[in-house]
Scaffold this active site. Structure first.
Site, mmCIF file in Angstrom:
data_model
loop_
_atom_site.group_PDB
_atom_site.id
_atom_site.type_symbol
_atom_site.label_atom_id
_atom_site.label_comp_id
_atom_site.label_asym_id
_atom_site.label_seq_id
_atom_site.Cartn_x
_atom_site.Cartn_y
_atom_site.Cartn_z
ATOM 1 C CB ALA A 140 -62.342 35.165 14.641
ATOM 2 N N GLY A 141 -62.580 31.712 14.346
ATOM 3 C CA GLY A 141 -63.476 30.615 13.999
ATOM 4 C C GLY A 141 -64.464 30.977 12.921
ATOM 5 C CB VAL A 181 -62.016 27.511 10.477
ATOM 6 C CG1 VAL A 181 -62.118 28.108 11.870
ATOM 7 C CG2 VAL A 181 -63.118 26.483 10.247
ATOM 8 C CG HIS A 240 -72.266 28.059 26.201
ATOM 9 N ND1 HIS A 240 -72.495 27.938 24.842
ATOM 10 C CD2 HIS A 240 -73.483 28.272 26.767
ATOM 11 C CE1 HIS A 240 -73.783 28.085 24.604
ATOM 12 N NE2 HIS A 240 -74.407 28.283 25.749
ATOM 13 N N GLY A 289 -68.345 34.375 2.943
ATOM 14 C CA GLY A 289 -66.972 34.269 3.398
ATOM 15 C C GLY A 289 -66.254 33.033 2.894
ATOM 16 N N PRO A 290 -65.012 32.874 3.318
ATOM 17 C CG PRO A 290 -63.075 32.935 4.590
ATOM 18 C CD PRO A 290 -64.327 33.714 4.319
#
Length: 299
Positions: free
Chosen positions: A169-170, A165, A80, A161-162
């Site tokens: 956790a991506g 990546v 997936h 967020g930053p």
């Protein structure tokens, strides 16, 4: 009542799946409803609901806590597509809830996840802040492996967020949407090219059914292939119509349907519609269902 249906990139490790489920169950006022895991997809779908919005946010943060600690996408494989350890988190309005409430919860959750775990967050569907970031497959295109480059594009700066990546956790995709049905059809062949042709025929973006997304999946452990679908609006594209088209397309290649699968939970209305259609019930109404009639009399 609002439902949350996080998709987590782990379908093979029972301990991780169990710990995530226990973390959700531990939050007061949250109803843990279901979990489905698949080792070939290497993915688990959790379902929980509540009338208490802050409790849903707390449960989702608890899920992230376990997933970020235990899942490392650098060592993750599966059929997936995925971009995050916690890949996608939709908030879904059920009885008495408005989509605006779900959008607000998605935004609050996204902000807190970014702050606590330093994970880039993308808002999607009804929570999206830009038209090109509304649809899940578009955000997820390229996968985890290519997102480090994608996130440097000005159009793909995260909503929270930053702009980098998370190493293990991506990134995560959080949003609000109407209820959908995750519906898979297993075929009696190992040929992934046949599943791809059928998926192309059924998916809306390539001229198939308007509210269907479809992917070919190789179920290596079973030695067969699968057409994996999301029915984005089951009232406009009912489950029996998707099934019938897949079966007809498969027959062109001399392939039969082995079985079907519901991932997560399904609204009863969708099953009633399928029963009415396949059985050609002239006098169908939900009130003829025995358990439904008993419930009505007991109220």
């Amino acid at each position: 009542m609002i439902e949350v249906v996080p998709n987590v990139s782990e379908g093979r490790d029972p301990e991780t799946i169990s710990r995530i489920a226990d973390a959700i169950r531990a939050v007061p006022d949250v109803l843990f409803l279901h979990v489905t895991s698949d080792p070939d997809h290497n993915r688990s779908v959790f379902t929980y609901a509540s009338e208490n919005g802050p409790a849903l946010v707390q449960a989702t943060l608890a899920l992230f806590e376990i997933a970020v600690e235990r899942i490392d996408l650098r060592h993750h494989t599966g059929e997936h597509p995925r971009v995050g350890a916690v890949d996608v988190v939709p908030f879904v309005p059920l009885k008495g809830a408005a989509m605006a409430e779900c959008v607000a919860l998605a935004e609050e959750t996204g902000r807190l996840v970014a702050e606590r775990f330093n994970i880039p967050i993308y808002l999607y569907e009804e929570a999206a802040r830009a038209a090109h970031r509304r649809e899940l497959p578009i955000i997820r295109s390229g996968g985890f492996e290519n997102f480090a480059k994608k996130i440097t594009d000005r159009q793909w700066q995260p909503d929270f967020g930053p702009a980098a990546v998370h190493a293990s956790a991506g990134v995560s995709i959080i949003g609000a949407r109407v209820p959908l049905i995750a519906f898979n059809v297993q075929l009696n062949t190992e040929r992934i090219d046949i599943a791809e042709k059928i998926a192309r025929s059924v998916r809306g973006v390539s001229g198939g059914l308007r509210y269907v997304r479809a992917l070919p999946i190789h179920l290596h452990r079973r030695g067969i292939v699968q057409v994996s679908m999301n029915l984005l609006d089951y009232r406009k594209t009912p489950i029996h119509r998707a099934f019938t088209l897949v079966r007809e397309e498969a027959s062109r290649f001399g392939v039969d349907v082995l079985s079907t699968e519901i991932v997560g939970l399904i609204p009863e209305e969708a099953l009633y519609a399928a029963a009415e259609w396949f059985l050609r019930i002239e006098n169908f109404d939900p009130s003829i269902v025995l358990e439904r009639r008993i419930e009505q009399r007991q109220k």
